[in-house]
Write a protein that holds these residues in place. Structure first.
Motif, short mmCIF file in Angstrom:
data_model
loop_
_atom_site.label_atom_id
_atom_site.label_comp_id
_atom_site.label_asym_id
_atom_site.label_seq_id
_atom_site.Cartn_x
_atom_site.Cartn_y
_atom_site.Cartn_z
N LEU A 1 7.65 15.92 10.63
CA LEU A 1 7.18 14.22 10.44
C LEU A 1 6.06 14.30 9.34
O LEU A 1 5.13 14.83 10.06
CB LEU A 1 7.07 13.60 11.98
CG LEU A 1 6.76 12.15 11.66
CD1 LEU A 1 7.89 11.31 11.53
CD2 LEU A 1 6.36 11.64 13.23
N THR A 2 6.07 13.78 8.49
CA THR A 2 5.18 14.18 7.25
C THR A 2 4.24 12.87 7.20
O THR A 2 4.55 11.95 7.60
CB THR A 2 5.60 14.84 5.98
OG1 THR A 2 6.78 13.55 5.68
CG2 THR A 2 6.31 15.74 6.17
N PHE A 3 3.34 12.96 6.34
CA PHE A 3 2.52 11.84 6.11
C PHE A 3 1.70 11.07 7.29
O PHE A 3 1.92 9.73 7.24
CB PHE A 3 3.23 10.90 5.01
CG PHE A 3 3.31 11.37 3.83
CD1 PHE A 3 2.54 11.45 2.89
CD2 PHE A 3 4.56 12.03 3.52
CE1 PHE A 3 2.80 12.28 1.52
CE2 PHE A 3 5.20 12.47 2.19
CZ PHE A 3 4.08 12.76 1.23
N LEU B 1 5.24 4.84 -0.55
CA LEU B 1 6.16 6.11 -0.24
C LEU B 1 7.61 5.59 0.25
O LEU B 1 8.37 6.61 0.13
CB LEU B 1 5.41 6.89 1.13
CG LEU B 1 4.38 7.42 0.80
CD1 LEU B 1 3.45 7.83 1.96
CD2 LEU B 1 4.54 8.65 -0.18
N GLY B 2 7.96 4.60 0.52
CA GLY B 2 9.28 4.20 0.91
C GLY B 2 9.61 4.38 2.17
O GLY B 2 10.83 4.31 2.40
N PHE B 3 8.64 4.17 3.01
CA PHE B 3 8.74 4.51 4.51
C PHE B 3 9.14 3.36 5.30
O PHE B 3 8.39 2.66 5.99
CB PHE B 3 7.64 5.38 5.17
CG PHE B 3 7.37 6.60 4.73
CD1 PHE B 3 8.12 7.38 3.88
CD2 PHE B 3 6.04 7.34 5.13
CE1 PHE B 3 8.06 8.79 3.62
CE2 PHE B 3 5.93 8.39 4.63
CZ PHE B 3 6.83 9.26 3.71
N PHE B 4 10.27 2.75 4.80
CA PHE B 4 10.56 1.29 5.13
C PHE B 4 11.07 1.11 6.63
O PHE B 4 10.80 0.14 7.24
CB PHE B 4 11.43 0.82 4.25
CG PHE B 4 10.93 0.24 2.77
CD1 PHE B 4 10.39 -0.72 2.88
CD2 PHE B 4 11.21 0.97 1.74
CE1 PHE B 4 9.88 -0.96 1.83
CE2 PHE B 4 10.86 0.67 0.53
CZ PHE B 4 9.98 -0.31 0.43
N ASN B 5 11.30 2.30 7.20
CA ASN B 5 11.68 2.07 8.72
C ASN B 5 10.33 2.12 9.50
O ASN B 5 10.25 1.11 10.23
CB ASN B 5 12.39 3.18 9.03
CG ASN B 5 13.92 2.86 8.72
OD1 ASN B 5 14.79 2.13 9.17
ND2 ASN B 5 14.62 4.02 8.09
N GLY C 1 0.85 -1.17 -0.05
CA GLY C 1 0.13 0.10 -0.03
C GLY C 1 1.00 1.29 -0.21
O GLY C 1 2.00 1.52 -0.31
N ALA C 2 0.24 2.16 0.52
CA ALA C 2 0.78 3.70 0.30
C ALA C 2 2.13 3.71 0.92
O ALA C 2 2.96 4.43 0.49
CB ALA C 2 -0.15 4.69 0.74
N VAL C 3 1.96 3.28 2.19
CA VAL C 3 3.37 3.31 3.06
C VAL C 3 4.58 2.70 2.52
O VAL C 3 5.78 3.04 2.38
CB VAL C 3 3.28 2.81 4.29
CG1 VAL C 3 4.44 2.51 5.23
CG2 VAL C 3 2.26 3.46 5.38
N LYS D 1 -1.58 16.54 9.94
CA LYS D 1 -1.03 16.12 8.61
C LYS D 1 0.51 16.16 8.77
O LYS D 1 1.34 15.19 8.39
CB LYS D 1 -1.28 17.22 7.58
CG LYS D 1 -0.80 16.68 5.92
CD LYS D 1 -0.76 17.78 5.04
CE LYS D 1 -0.09 17.60 3.59
NZ LYS D 1 -0.56 18.77 2.79
N VAL D 2 1.16 16.96 9.34
CA VAL D 2 2.62 17.16 9.83
C VAL D 2 2.85 17.66 11.13
O VAL D 2 1.89 18.67 11.80
CB VAL D 2 3.28 17.97 8.90
CG1 VAL D 2 4.69 18.19 9.10
CG2 VAL D 2 3.04 17.88 7.21
#
Length: 497
Positions: free
Chosen positions: A314-316, A143-147, A138-140, A303-304
């Protein structure tokens, strides 16, 4: 019966034993199928993944003292995935590193979520396994937020250890949460709150359990007010109801994903309606209550958030919370029976989701190849800035499109990681590799950044214009303002409509 007499097999010993491999076969098959989206393209398109790879390469170079002005600091959180990349890059290629690291993250996330949902359901959660695939890619993920992604999965494993209520096993949740904290601290806060809620709920009657839910809801509202009044935040108007279900996780690259989101939401609402007819009643079900509380947090969250120990925000936040809410929703409906026709619909929606993802990834890989060709013509060690965008993208997947091609060749002058201080790689103000001031990155995001450096040559990658969608290279001049130009990277995926 004497010790010398043969023992007569009882009825339970006469049954043929099912080989263990037959019990494990569905898990191996599911793991193999789950891996396909990680290998079906030349590169995995997941926005920040390119940045993570590039900065892991930079961190290795900086740690070896080869890049003056860049240095690596010890960091306890938001670093697990990056450490894995740095270690893999020391002995492997970029392609091998990204596949091994992402495959590891995917398997950890899916199976830890599967374990949590299975423990809640009291049986292997194959009924909702398809829904976990939507969340996995999905979106996470895109987005590439792998941590954060890995931490969320590991935290689900910790919650599962506590949920099954075995005295020895639940203590293992503590070291598991410590490992998750190395990946990212935010899911650990969520998991800790969930674990405390579960432990408290076990000691309460059904009536008291309702009061516990009310107190928790009041706490969420109070926290929201505290954030709004005490911390620098950005808020959006409206009620993101799909986020409360986790449905917005399927809104990845382009607006055509709305068809997948609508189909998934319809399936989930149907299962939710059936859940209200089952026992225990949803209001007395801990899993259901936890989903409602997390979904409410999605509705109220900013949102942030700017935290005092980071230069960047800290976004998204909503996308991150939506993932957690989706996991708990799967747990809440895990025991709902699924009819055969419904299973066919679920497979069809998943197939459409994967088809759209494949088409868009192929188009983005084609665009990255054009960027790589443009970079290949530059002198080794050049500083570059990519000012490409696609206005049709829901996730700005072109934001870091130059990072992966630059590994071993060039330097992304507007690489965002060092300036945010959220990562282990840092930059001194006088370095010649990257902007060190976060205010400059904010100006670049708002398209008001003016290049003023005279001590370093920087090349700009921008659309050539016309229908070819080629990438052209020009040298930046002092006083030139940078802005992103639309190149429509997804034009080659237009057939999907």
């Amino acid at each position: 019966m004497t010790v010398t007499e043969p023992r007569v097999a009882g009825p339970e010993l006469e049954r043929p034993r099912i080989p263990r491999i037959r019990k494990l076969a569905p898990y191996f098959l599911a793991a193999a199928l789950l891996s396909i989206p990680c290998v079906w393209q030349r590169h995995i398109q997941a926005n920040d993944l390119s940045s993570h790879l590039y900065n892991a390469w930079l961190a290795n170079q900086a740690a070896a003292g080869q890049l003056q002005g860049l240095y690596v600091v010890p960091q306890r959180s938001n670093v697990l995935f990056d450490l894995m990349l740095s270690w893999l890059l020391k002995s492997g290629s970029v392609a091998l590193t990204e596949r091994v690291a992402v495959l590891t993250a995917v398997q950890i996330f899916f199976w830890c979520c599967f374990a949590l949902v299975s423990v809640v359901a009291g049986r292997p959660a194959w009924r909702v396994a398809l829904f976990l695939v939507f969340l996995t890619y999905g979106a996470v993920f895109r987005l590439g937020f792998f941590n954060f992604y890995m931490s969320a999965g590991i935290c689900c494993g910790a919650i599962a250890l506590v949920w099954q209520n075995r005295p020895r096993a639940r203590w293992l949740a503590i070291p598991v949460l410590l490992i998750a904290a190395v990946a990212h601290f935010l899911p650990c806060l969520w998991a800790t709150a969930v674990i405390v809620y579960v432990l408290a709920a076990r000691r309460l009657t059904p009536v008291q359990l309702r009061w516990l839910a009310g107190v928790a809801l009041a706490g969420i509202v109070s926290l929201t007010v505290l954030l709004a009044t005490s911390v620098r935040t950005v808020w959006e108007f409206g009620l993101p109801v799909p986020s409360s279900f986790g449905v917005d996780q399927v809104m990845n690259f382009s607006s055509k994903d709305v068809f997948v989101a609508a189909g998934l939401l319809g399936c989930w609402i149907m299962l939710l309606a059936r859940r209200f007819k089952m026992q225990p009643r949803p209001i007395e079900d801990v899993a259901f209550q936890l989903w409602v509380l997390t979904g409410t947090t999605c509705l109220l969250a900013p949102k942030v958030i700017w935290l005092p120990f980071y230069a960047g925000g800290l976004t998204f936040i909503l996308a991150r919370l939506s993932l957690l809410s989706g996991i708990l929703f799967c747990a809440a409906i895990a025991r709902v029976p699924v009819k055969r026709l419904e299973k066919a619909v679920h497979f069809s929606v998943l197939g459409l989701f994967l088809l759209f993802s494949y088409a868009d990834e192929r188009a983005l890989n084609s665009m990255e190849q054009k960027v790589a060709q443009a970079v290949a013509g530059l002198p080794p060690g050049s500083r570059v800035v990519a000012t490409l965008k696609d206005s049709r993208l829901l996730i700005q997947a072109l934001q870091h499109i130059v990072d992966r091609p630059c590994i071993g060749r060039c330097f992304d002058f507007v690489n965002y990681e060092p300036a945010t201080t959220q990562f282990r790689l840092r930059a001194r103000p006088d370095n010649s590799y990257v902007l060190a001031n976060y205010a400059d990155l904010s100006d670049l995001q708002e398209e008001r950044f003016v290049f003023r450096r005279t001590d370093v040559d920087v090349y700009r990658l921008s659309p050539c214009g016309g229908a070819t969608r080629d990438v052209c290279v020009t040298r930046l001049k002092p006083g030139e303002r940078l802005f992103r130009e639309d190149i429509q990277a997804l034009a080659s995926a237009a057939w999907i409509w």
